[in-house]
Design a protein around this motif. Structure first.
Motif, PDB file in Angstrom:
ATOM      1  N   GLY A  96       4.287   9.565 -10.004  1.00  0.00           N
ATOM      2  CA  GLY A  96       4.830  10.694  -9.277  1.00  0.00           C
ATOM      3  C   GLY A  96       6.329  10.546  -9.073  1.00  0.00           C
ATOM      4  N   SER A  97       7.006  11.682  -8.871  1.00  0.00           N
ATOM      5  CA  SER A  97       8.450  11.624  -8.641  1.00  0.00           C
ATOM      6  C   SER A  97       8.777  10.905  -7.349  1.00  0.00           C
ATOM      7  CB  SER A  97       9.049  13.034  -8.634  1.00  0.00           C
ATOM      8  OG  SER A  97       8.481  13.824  -7.609  1.00  0.00           O
ATOM      9  N   ASN A  98       7.819  10.822  -6.422  1.00  0.00           N
ATOM     10  CA  ASN A  98       8.062  10.068  -5.191  1.00  0.00           C
ATOM     11  C   ASN A  98       8.287   8.585  -5.482  1.00  0.00           C
ATOM     12  OD1 ASN A  98       7.872  12.272  -3.451  1.00  0.00           O
ATOM     13  ND2 ASN A  98       5.653  12.067  -3.257  1.00  0.00           N
ATOM     14  N   GLU A  99       7.525   8.019  -6.426  1.00  0.00           N
ATOM     15  CA  GLU A  99       7.758   6.617  -6.766  1.00  0.00           C
ATOM     16  C   GLU A  99       9.080   6.463  -7.515  1.00  0.00           C
ATOM     17  OE1 GLU A  99       5.195   2.795  -8.092  1.00  0.00           O
ATOM     18  OE2 GLU A  99       5.140   4.449  -9.543  1.00  0.00           O
ATOM     19  N   VAL A 100       9.445   7.462  -8.307  1.00  0.00           N
ATOM     20  CA  VAL A 100      10.760   7.431  -8.950  1.00  0.00           C
ATOM     21  C   VAL A 100      11.850   7.354  -7.883  1.00  0.00           C
ATOM     22  CG1 VAL A 100      12.414   8.789 -10.295  1.00  0.00           C
ATOM     23  CG2 VAL A 100      10.030   8.631 -11.044  1.00  0.00           C
ATOM     24  N   ILE A 101      11.761   8.213  -6.869  1.00  0.00           N
ATOM     25  CA  ILE A 101      12.746   8.216  -5.784  1.00  0.00           C
ATOM     26  C   ILE A 101      12.716   6.889  -5.038  1.00  0.00           C
ATOM     27  CG2 ILE A 101      13.316   9.292  -3.562  1.00  0.00           C
ATOM     28  CD1 ILE A 101      12.094  11.903  -4.841  1.00  0.00           C
ATOM     29  N   GLN A 102      11.515   6.372  -4.794  1.00  0.00           N
ATOM     30  CA  GLN A 102      11.407   5.086  -4.104  1.00  0.00           C
ATOM     31  C   GLN A 102      12.090   3.977  -4.893  1.00  0.00           C
ATOM     32  OE1 GLN A 102       7.541   2.970  -3.989  1.00  0.00           O
ATOM     33  NE2 GLN A 102       7.771   3.006  -1.772  1.00  0.00           N
ATOM     34  N   GLN A 103      11.852   3.934  -6.189  1.00  0.00           N
ATOM     35  CA  GLN A 103      12.472   2.896  -7.008  1.00  0.00           C
ATOM     36  C   GLN A 103      13.992   3.036  -7.037  1.00  0.00           C
ATOM     37  OE1 GLN A 103      10.366   3.349 -10.720  1.00  0.00           O
ATOM     38  NE2 GLN A 103       8.689   2.008 -10.094  1.00  0.00           N
ATOM     39  N   LEU A 104      14.481   4.273  -7.067  1.00  0.00           N
ATOM     40  CA  LEU A 104      15.928   4.481  -7.038  1.00  0.00           C
ATOM     41  C   LEU A 104      16.525   3.981  -5.728  1.00  0.00           C
ATOM     42  CD1 LEU A 104      16.105   8.032  -8.667  1.00  0.00           C
ATOM     43  CD2 LEU A 104      17.073   5.934  -9.627  1.00  0.00           C
ATOM     44  N   LEU A 105      15.848   4.257  -4.625  1.00  0.00           N
ATOM     45  CA  LEU A 105      16.368   3.816  -3.331  1.00  0.00           C
ATOM     46  C   LEU A 105      16.199   2.313  -3.137  1.00  0.00           C
ATOM     47  CD1 LEU A 105      15.257   6.835  -1.140  1.00  0.00           C
ATOM     48  CD2 LEU A 105      17.604   6.083  -1.543  1.00  0.00           C
ATOM     49  N   GLN A 106      15.149   1.735  -3.696  1.00  0.00           N
ATOM     50  CA  GLN A 106      15.014   0.275  -3.656  1.00  0.00           C
ATOM     51  C   GLN A 106      16.140  -0.389  -4.445  1.00  0.00           C
ATOM     52  OE1 GLN A 106      10.997   0.103  -5.223  1.00  0.00           O
ATOM     53  NE2 GLN A 106      10.225  -0.755  -3.303  1.00  0.00           N
ATOM     54  N   THR A 107      16.570   0.274  -5.496  1.00  0.00           N
ATOM     55  CA  THR A 107      17.590  -0.297  -6.370  1.00  0.00           C
ATOM     56  C   THR A 107      19.006  -0.072  -5.845  1.00  0.00           C
ATOM     57  OG1 THR A 107      16.145   0.148  -8.266  1.00  0.00           O
ATOM     58  CG2 THR A 107      18.446  -0.372  -8.750  1.00  0.00           C
ATOM     59  N   PHE A 108      19.282   1.164  -5.405  1.00  0.00           N
ATOM     60  CA  PHE A 108      20.653   1.528  -5.054  1.00  0.00           C
ATOM     61  C   PHE A 108      20.862   1.744  -3.549  1.00  0.00           C
ATOM     62  CE2 PHE A 108      19.878   3.122  -9.408  1.00  0.00           C
ATOM     63  CZ  PHE A 108      20.783   2.313 -10.080  1.00  0.00           C
ATOM     64  N   GLY A 109      19.775   1.764  -2.783  1.00  0.00           N
ATOM     65  CA  GLY A 109      19.866   1.894  -1.336  1.00  0.00           C
ATOM     66  C   GLY A 109      19.517   0.575  -0.662  1.00  0.00           C
ATOM     67  N   GLY A 110      18.766   0.657   0.443  1.00  0.00           N
ATOM     68  CA  GLY A 110      18.339  -0.545   1.141  1.00  0.00           C
ATOM     69  C   GLY A 110      19.158  -0.818   2.393  1.00  0.00           C
ATOM     70  N   PRO A 111      18.851  -1.895   3.102  1.00  0.00           N
ATOM     71  CA  PRO A 111      19.539  -2.235   4.354  1.00  0.00           C
ATOM     72  C   PRO A 111      21.056  -2.303   4.165  1.00  0.00           C
ATOM     73  CG  PRO A 111      17.595  -3.606   4.067  1.00  0.00           C
ATOM     74  CD  PRO A 111      17.768  -2.852   2.787  1.00  0.00           C
ATOM     75  N   GLY A 112      21.761  -1.678   5.096  1.00  0.00           N
ATOM     76  CA  GLY A 112      23.214  -1.659   5.033  1.00  0.00           C
ATOM     77  C   GLY A 112      23.780  -0.577   4.137  1.00  0.00           C
ATOM     78  N   ARG A 113      22.919   0.201   3.477  1.00  0.00           N
ATOM     79  CA  ARG A 113      23.361   1.283   2.608  1.00  0.00           C
ATOM     80  C   ARG A 113      22.819   2.610   3.127  1.00  0.00           C
ATOM     81  NH1 ARG A 113      23.664  -0.588  -3.716  1.00  0.00           N
ATOM     82  NH2 ARG A 113      24.820  -2.528  -3.379  1.00  0.00           N
ATOM     83  N   THR A 114      23.396   3.715   2.653  1.00  0.00           N
ATOM     84  CA  THR A 114      22.997   5.030   3.143  1.00  0.00           C
ATOM     85  C   THR A 114      22.743   5.995   1.999  1.00  0.00           C
ATOM     86  OG1 THR A 114      25.312   5.731   3.324  1.00  0.00           O
ATOM     87  CG2 THR A 114      24.280   4.797   5.304  1.00  0.00           C
ATOM     88  N   ALA A 115      21.927   7.014   2.295  1.00  0.00           N
ATOM     89  CA  ALA A 115      21.684   8.123   1.372  1.00  0.00           C
ATOM     90  C   ALA A 115      21.961   9.420   2.119  1.00  0.00           C
ATOM     91  CB  ALA A 115      20.254   8.096   0.854  1.00  0.00           C
ATOM     92  N   LEU A 116      22.436  10.420   1.402  1.00  0.00           N
ATOM     93  CA  LEU A 116      22.769  11.714   2.001  1.00  0.00           C
ATOM     94  C   LEU A 116      22.069  12.815   1.218  1.00  0.00           C
ATOM     95  CD1 LEU A 116      26.238  12.947   3.210  1.00  0.00           C
ATOM     96  CD2 LEU A 116      24.935  14.355   1.597  1.00  0.00           C
ATOM     97  N   GLY A 117      21.470  13.763   1.958  1.00  0.00           N
ATOM     98  CA  GLY A 117      20.866  14.939   1.348  1.00  0.00           C
ATOM     99  C   GLY A 117      21.190  16.159   2.177  1.00  0.00           C
ATOM    100  N   PHE A 118      21.099  17.328   1.562  1.00  0.00           N
ATOM    101  CA  PHE A 118      21.501  18.574   2.218  1.00  0.00           C
ATOM    102  C   PHE A 118      20.246  19.287   2.728  1.00  0.00           C
ATOM    103  CE2 PHE A 118      24.586  17.321  -0.949  1.00  0.00           C
ATOM    104  CZ  PHE A 118      25.745  17.280  -0.180  1.00  0.00           C
ATOM    105  N   GLU A 119      20.045  19.246   4.032  1.00  0.00           N
ATOM    106  CA  GLU A 119      18.803  19.745   4.624  1.00  0.00           C
ATOM    107  C   GLU A 119      18.973  21.142   5.206  1.00  0.00           C
ATOM    108  OE1 GLU A 119      16.420  15.775   5.880  1.00  0.00           O
ATOM    109  OE2 GLU A 119      18.148  16.250   7.157  1.00  0.00           O
ATOM    110  N   PRO A 120      17.849  21.941   5.215  1.00  0.00           N
ATOM    111  CA  PRO A 120      16.504  21.528   4.839  1.00  0.00           C
ATOM    112  C   PRO A 120      16.350  21.344   3.332  1.00  0.00           C
ATOM    113  CG  PRO A 120      16.541  23.885   5.276  1.00  0.00           C
ATOM    114  CD  PRO A 120      17.890  23.362   5.651  1.00  0.00           C
ATOM    115  N   SER A 121      15.634  20.284   2.985  1.00  0.00           N
ATOM    116  CA  SER A 121      15.334  19.978   1.599  1.00  0.00           C
ATOM    117  C   SER A 121      14.041  19.189   1.566  1.00  0.00           C
ATOM    118  CB  SER A 121      16.493  19.209   0.953  1.00  0.00           C
ATOM    119  OG  SER A 121      16.312  19.126  -0.446  1.00  0.00           O
ATOM    120  N   TYR A 122      13.723  18.602   0.439  1.00  0.00           N
ATOM    121  CA  TYR A 122      12.473  17.874   0.292  1.00  0.00           C
ATOM    122  C   TYR A 122      12.436  16.705   1.279  1.00  0.00           C
ATOM    123  CZ  TYR A 122       8.659  15.400  -2.108  1.00  0.00           C
ATOM    124  OH  TYR A 122       7.488  14.762  -2.417  1.00  0.00           O
TER     125      TYR A 122
END
Length: 373
Positions: A96-122
């Motif tokens: 599923g695309s959810n695991e794709v997103i999870q793997q991306l955040l495990q790789t490029f995000g994580g503790p001490g890092r941030t992600a930004l999205g434009f809400e409302p969104s998924y």
């Protein structure tokens, strides 16, 4: 004495949160989860059975860890439909695309890092960010649910996120993001860090416009995320994939679980890709029905957000209480739509013509009640 989740040593960022999910109710018409309403054709069901039967002979062995055949077929599909050539090295697949997103955040995000999205969104973007220890930043949208480029650029410059999510068509609003906006936000993200930009195209096959896949050319920090759940009518399969620079594909493999895609999943997805033309024919039917819903809802006097997805956001009701009351009255007539927490708005998935007729009959009755009150 009762013992609950609050008594466990749950991570602080997960406390007080609710799991993702939409109501699963036994009603005649379910139009709340953006599923493709058309069952898979018999010929595809038979082909799935054949491929799974072949895979079953080797279930004592681990599946292809790198899913080479599947990724090659996905690359072919993207090349054929996306006006941009990609190869095996550009594609990664997961559950599923959810695991794709999870793997991306495990790789490029994580503790001490941030992600930004434009809400409302998924909403899974923020939920997965928190589950991976990534800080979440809610970026701005205008009242019409579009992204104001200047405000978005300012947010990126101020917060300097490690990952930026752009969802087009956007869920739950259905709005598409123009190519020029994506390019501007990509450049803003590179000026700030540089950062990874994830273009979530889960619903792109339903769009009036083309995929933004060609933007990958010369942009190694851009990722396009896709799914087989919607256009391929395979929500039960759980197969998502991404296209990106080969270095990104190499990077996400650092966090993937061993043999994460089962042999049965790979076999089923390969069978579905053999029937692409038939399945995309159903997409054309759903696009027509989506446009009919927009026209009919506007004729009835509802505000409707322009939709490039297989769903329509409509309103406006009197705040959160008004939208939830409308949701309940539609449900009382046997039709389940989505109240996803945006005050004054509801979302309906495009169904079969008969399902859409039932929904439109329900909202006509709702309008009559409003006029007689």
């Amino acid at each position: 004495m009762s013992f609950g989740i609050d008594d466990l040593p749950v991570r602080d960022e997960l406390r007080g949160k609710s799991p993702y999910g939409a109501p699963q109710l036994d009603v005649p018409v379910r139009l709340n989860t953006n599923e493709n309403p058309y069952p898979l054709p018999d010929a595809l069901v038979e082909r799935i059975a054949e491929r799974v039967r072949e895979a079953a002979r080797d279930l004592n062995r681990y599946p292809d860890r790198d899913a080479v055949a599947l990724r090659t077929a996905l690359a072919g599909y993207l090349t054929d439909t996306g006006a941009h050539e990609v190869s095996l090295a550009n594609v990664w697949a997961a559950n599923g695309s959810n695991e794709v997103i999870q793997q991306l955040l495990q790789t490029f995000g994580g503790p001490g890092r941030t992600a930004l999205g434009f809400e409302p969104s998924y909403s899974m973007h923020s939920l997965i960010a928190r589950s991976t220890g990534t800080g979440w930043i809610s970026g701005p949208r205008d009242d019409d649910f579009t992204i104001d480029v200047a405000a978005a650029e300012a947010a990126i410059a101020a917060h300097r996120p490690d990952v930026v999510f752009i969802t087009t068509p956007n869920n739950p609003t259905g709005t598409a993001v123009p190519r020029e906006t994506v390019l501007a936000l990509y450049e803003a993200a590179q000026a700030a860090k540089p950062s990874m930009v994830v273009l979530d195209e889960a619903y792109v096959e339903f769009s009036h416009g083309a995929s933004l896949l060609p933007l990958l050319e010369g942009r190694p920090h851009l990722v396009v995320s896709r799914t087989m759940s919607k256009a391929f009518g395979a929500a039960g399969l759980r197969l998502g994939y991404l296209a990106a620079h080969p270095a990104v594909v190499d990077a996400v493999q650092l966090v993937r679980l061993p043999y994460h895609l089962s042999a049965v999943t790979q076999a089923t997805a390969l069978a579905a890709l053999e029937h692409t033309d038939t399945l995309l024919g159903y997409v054309e039917q759903l696009k027509s029905e989506r446009d009919r819903l927009v026209t009919e809802l506007r004729t009835l006097g509802y505000d409707v957000v322009e939709s490039d997805a297989n769903f329509v956001q409509f309103g406006r009701f009197d705040g959160a209480a008004g939208s939830h009351a409308a949701w309940q009255r539609i449900l009382d007539r046997g039709v389940l739509v989505r109240d996803n927490g945006i005050p004054g708005w509801l979302r309906v998935s495009a169904g079969t013509p008969q399902e859409n007729d039932a929904f439109l009959d329900a909202v006509r009755e709702l309008k009559k009640e409003e006029h007689s009150a």
